[in-house]
Design a protein around this motif. Structure first.
Motif, PDB file in Angstrom:
ATOM      1  N   ILE A 174     -15.906 -22.039 -11.937  1.00 24.01           N
ATOM      2  CA  ILE A 174     -15.396 -22.805 -10.794  1.00 24.01           C
ATOM      3  C   ILE A 174     -16.230 -22.415  -9.582  1.00 24.01           C
ATOM      4  CG2 ILE A 174     -13.407 -23.215  -9.302  1.00 24.01           C
ATOM      5  CD1 ILE A 174     -11.643 -22.401 -11.637  1.00 24.01           C
ATOM      6  N   GLN A 176     -17.773 -21.302  -6.185  1.00 25.91           N
ATOM      7  CA  GLN A 176     -17.187 -20.470  -5.146  1.00 25.91           C
ATOM      8  C   GLN A 176     -17.003 -21.246  -3.841  1.00 25.91           C
ATOM      9  OE1 GLN A 176     -18.792 -16.733  -5.495  1.00 25.91           O
ATOM     10  NE2 GLN A 176     -17.414 -15.762  -4.075  1.00 25.91           N
ATOM     11  N   GLU A 177     -17.769 -22.328  -3.688  1.00 26.73           N
ATOM     12  CA  GLU A 177     -17.660 -23.112  -2.449  1.00 26.73           C
ATOM     13  C   GLU A 177     -16.254 -23.661  -2.276  1.00 26.73           C
ATOM     14  OE1 GLU A 177     -20.710 -24.256  -4.482  1.00 26.73           O
ATOM     15  OE2 GLU A 177     -21.356 -22.389  -3.543  1.00 26.73           O
ATOM     16  N   ILE A 178     -15.570 -23.884  -3.401  1.00 23.48           N
ATOM     17  CA  ILE A 178     -14.245 -24.493  -3.291  1.00 23.48           C
ATOM     18  C   ILE A 178     -13.303 -23.585  -2.528  1.00 23.48           C
ATOM     19  CG2 ILE A 178     -12.223 -25.221  -4.607  1.00 23.48           C
ATOM     20  CD1 ILE A 178     -14.044 -26.367  -6.657  1.00 23.48           C
ATOM     21  N   ASP A 179     -13.256 -22.302  -2.886  1.00 21.66           N
ATOM     22  CA  ASP A 179     -12.324 -21.454  -2.115  1.00 21.66           C
ATOM     23  C   ASP A 179     -12.857 -21.132  -0.728  1.00 21.66           C
ATOM     24  OD1 ASP A 179     -13.807 -20.240  -4.132  1.00 21.66           O
ATOM     25  OD2 ASP A 179     -12.599 -18.416  -4.188  1.00 21.66           O
ATOM     26  N   GLN A 181     -14.418 -23.261   1.150  1.00 20.06           N
ATOM     27  CA  GLN A 181     -14.031 -24.461   1.892  1.00 20.06           C
ATOM     28  C   GLN A 181     -12.564 -24.390   2.298  1.00 20.06           C
ATOM     29  OE1 GLN A 181     -16.532 -26.744   2.377  1.00 20.06           O
ATOM     30  NE2 GLN A 181     -15.112 -27.468   3.948  1.00 20.06           N
ATOM     31  N   ALA A 182     -11.743 -23.986   1.339  1.00 18.02           N
ATOM     32  CA  ALA A 182     -10.307 -23.915   1.612  1.00 18.02           C
ATOM     33  C   ALA A 182     -10.031 -22.896   2.700  1.00 18.02           C
ATOM     34  CB  ALA A 182      -9.556 -23.539   0.342  1.00 18.02           C
ATOM     35  N   ILE A 196      -5.239 -23.385  -4.907  1.00 18.96           N
ATOM     36  CA  ILE A 196      -6.435 -24.126  -5.303  1.00 18.96           C
ATOM     37  C   ILE A 196      -7.064 -23.582  -6.580  1.00 18.96           C
ATOM     38  CG2 ILE A 196      -8.779 -24.712  -4.595  1.00 18.96           C
ATOM     39  CD1 ILE A 196      -7.392 -24.747  -1.701  1.00 18.96           C
ATOM     40  N   ILE A 197      -7.286 -22.269  -6.642  1.00 17.22           N
ATOM     41  CA  ILE A 197      -8.007 -21.732  -7.792  1.00 17.22           C
ATOM     42  C   ILE A 197      -7.135 -21.742  -9.047  1.00 17.22           C
ATOM     43  CG2 ILE A 197      -9.269 -19.756  -8.679  1.00 17.22           C
ATOM     44  CD1 ILE A 197     -10.594 -21.231  -6.396  1.00 17.22           C
ATOM     45  N   LEU A 200      -6.787 -25.023 -10.746  1.00 15.73           N
ATOM     46  CA  LEU A 200      -8.043 -25.406 -11.392  1.00 15.73           C
ATOM     47  C   LEU A 200      -8.280 -24.602 -12.663  1.00 15.73           C
ATOM     48  CD1 LEU A 200     -10.518 -25.792  -8.420  1.00 15.73           C
ATOM     49  CD2 LEU A 200      -9.779 -27.566  -9.985  1.00 15.73           C
TER      50      LEU A 200
END
Lengths: 285, 369
Positions: A174, A176-179, A181-182, A196-197, A200
């Motif tokens: 997954i 790392q940009e996703i968390d 960003q959050a 979020i994580i 997913l």
């Protein structure tokens, strides 16, 4: 031209024969298990072994709980396995998240330790562990042997190393940009993890949970020593059908089928992820 | 996050311990100043430290770190802590404990109060690992047996697994189904699988003897589970249970090979055997190495198959270290000797693993030159 075609057909036939052989090697023992579970004790003991039962009977399934209290053992196994599953999921998620998302001192050392604990023989831990259980009971008055919590604690720690590594691999996939960003959007790290994580990573977490469930369901060595009459698991219970006085092979095969079914269902639902975890565990190690 | 200035913590702890806060504080500040490369105040001729400025700086610094950075630095440790604790109590402490126990005369009488058990030095090791005592002889025999068993199981399992992986790497109708099916033995619980094989191997009522008699391979019922053939029965069952894992891993290895390599080789005129030998095998080498190490470790620890198929006393021909140690510790109730034997077993396995890796490193280096 014709000749080449013939060769090709023969090759195809040989190929399918080989595949068939492979499937047969896998399935034939199960066939024997299945057919024997429908035979009467008299037929198993008295007649020549046959693939198809003479007299089809479901007596073995009806009487499966008669000689051995296998349903009690089922209950024990279910409690221990579910406990292990929940505990492993919680602890493995935290640890895997830490290894996957933080760069901290001792991270590599910890990962290597996880790998190496898998290599050590179970028997090495069993004797001191047993002595430790006795010591805990005598000094703190907390019974550990022959209890659910003792077994659950043991099995959680057993399944943790592999579970953490498997889940780490999943979390690494997954981005790392996703968390990040959050967190820029005002989520705290904890919120980012839970909101979020984790959603997913659901398939990975499910795979880890099922892995630990299966591990606890199947374990024999520690269960032999650390469980007693109240906590005996189903893997050990199966052995009781064959005693000095009588051998109930038919009932045992019926019980074997009943024991395998939950594992089969769980594995099939999560096959893809567990297989991926197994493969990456062996190839990346 | 509650922000507590560390200085107030120091003040409170001093009051609690009945120390002079000012003296403590001054000593503390001085040592921190030395640590940080000594901030000397130029205005102070005597070389005395200007306590107030440093304290201010320090408290500012610690405040900043303490509230945000420190907590951030500790987060990963907090996250792995429960898992570490669990593994500490199940893996590492018992390992150390086992080491201590192996020097003790720990048996049924002394186990209730293990600390009071007498230290007897190396005599557990001497008894378990010598060629004179009965136990020592059994232990040597069990190591031989497990090596024999592992060699057979690993080789057979590897070649069956390799064949299966090569087959399943080709495209054909129903491939996904077959791939799922072959995993069945692997996921079947040990207890179920080995009980099933125990039934199959029964001399009179088992199906195997019947099939072999019908085909004409044997003329009399073979007694598989007692006597000198026992180890072969266990080998067959273990191979059946173990090969799917090998096949699975090798299949993953095969799929990572670039198909263009095969096409290029084909154009260059390499036949199927040459393609296998010069492309497939070298690419599978790293996976194979891991597989073999894993298999050695698993098979040397094998307990389930022996205990389920042959009972707690498998007899001379199929005794393995695990069953011997289990019996010594939990039937004869000599925990000290059991612990000593399991440590010897671990050392042997460690030697094998290290030797194996060393051998391959040397070979790889030689090839590299």
């Amino acid at each position: 031209m014709m000749k080449r075609k013939h060769v090709k057909i023969i090759q195809q036939v040989l190929f399918y024969l080989a595949v068939l052989l492979l499937v047969a090697v896998v399935l034939v023992p199960y066939l024997w298990m299945f057919s024997s579970s429908f035979k009467s004790t008299l037929e198993i003991q008295g007649m020549e072994p046959r693939w198809i039962p003479h007299n089809f009977t479901i007596e073995n399934y009806r009487l499966v709980n008669e000689i051995v209290p296998i349903f009690d053992y089922f209950k024990n196994s279910l409690i221990i396995s579910f406990g292990t599953m929940i505990g492993t999921i919680i602890l493995a998620t935290f640890a895997a998240y830490a290894i996957s998302r933080f760069r901290f001192r001792g991270r590599n050392f910890y990962t290597v330790t996880l790998f190496s604990t898998q290599m050590l023989p179970g028997i090495l831990f069993l004797i001191p562990y047993f002595v430790m259980f006795i010591w805990v009971q005598r000094t703190f008055g907390l019974q550990m042997r022959n209890t659910y919590h003792g077994m659950i604690f043991t099995y959680i720690s057993f399944s943790l190393p592999f579970a953490i590594l498997m889940l780490r691999n999943y979390l690494d996939s997954i981005p790392q940009e996703i968390d990040e960003q959050a967190m820029i959007d005002g989520c705290s790290r904890v919120r980012a993890l839970f909101r979020i994580i984790l959603p997913l990573a659901k398939p990975g977490i499910a795979a880890v949970g099922i892995y630990s469930f299966i591990m606890a369901w199947n374990e024999i060595l520690f269960a032999t020593i650390l469980t007693g009459t109240q906590t005996k698991t189903v893997a050990l219970g199966l052995l009781q059908y064959i005693g000095a006085q009588q051998s109930r092979w038919g009932s045992m095969m019926a019980a074997c089928i009943l024991t395998t079914i939950p594992i089969l269902i769980l594995f099939t639902t999560m096959q893809k992820h567990i297989v991926e975890g197994l493969v990456s565990g062996a190839t990346k190690g | 996050m509650v922000k507590i200035c560390p200085m107030s913590i120091i003040r409170y702890s001093c009051r609690f311990a009945g120390l002079n806060y000012r003296k403590v504080n001054r000593a503390l500040v001085r040592s921190i100043c030395l640590w940080n490369g000594c901030h000397r105040d130029e205005n102070n001729r005597g070389g005395e430290l200007n306590v107030n400025t440093v304290r201010e700086k320090l408290s500012h610094m610690v405040m900043k770190r303490g509230s945000k950075k420190m907590s951030k630095r500790f987060t990963p440790y907090m996250l792995i802590l429960p898992a570490v604790l669990g593994m500490l109590f199940v893996h590492f402490i018992p390992m150390l404990w086992g080491f201590i126990i192996s020097f003790m005369d720990l048996n049924i009488y002394t186990v209730m109060d293990w600390i009071k058990a007498p230290f007897i030095g190396l005599s557990n090791y001497v008894e378990g690992f010598s060629s004179v005592t009965t136990l020592g002889q059994r232990f040597f025999r069990s190591i031989f047996n497990v090596a024999y068993y592992s060699a057979f199981t690993i080789t057979l399992g590897y070649f069956i697994g390799l064949g299966a992986a090569l087959l399943l790497n080709k495209k054909f109708v129903g491939r996904t189904l077959v791939r799922g099916l072959i995993l069945l033995p692997y996921i079947t619980p040990d207890s179920v699988a080995y009980n099933l094989w125990r039934f199959i191997f029964q001399a009179r009522i088992g199906i195997l003897n019947k099939v072999l008699l019908d085909v004409g391979l044997i003329s009399d019922q073979v007694i598989w589970l007692v006597g000198n053939k026992t180890i072969y029965a266990v080998i067959v069952a273990s191979v059946w249970k173990g090969w799917p894992f090998t096949a699975l891993i090798l299949l993953a290895g095969l799929q990572s090979i670039d198909p263009e390599l095969y096409q290029a080789a084909k154009i260059d005129g390499a036949n199927a055997w040459q393609r296998f030998k010069y492309i497939t095998l070298p690419h599978l080498r790293p996976v194979t190495r891991t597989l073999i190490v894993l298999n050695i470790l698993w098979n040397f620890n094998a307990y389930n198959q022996f205990a389920v198929m042959l009972g707690t006393d498998p007899g001379k021909y199929a005794e393995v270290p695990s069953t011997l140690i289990m019996r010594q510790a939990f039937h004869h109730l000599e925990y000290g000797i059991g612990a000593a034997l399991s440590i010897v077993l671990m050392l042997i396995m460690l030697l094998i693993t290290i030797g194996y890796f060393y051998y391959f490193r040397i070979r790889a280096e030689r090839k590299g030159e």
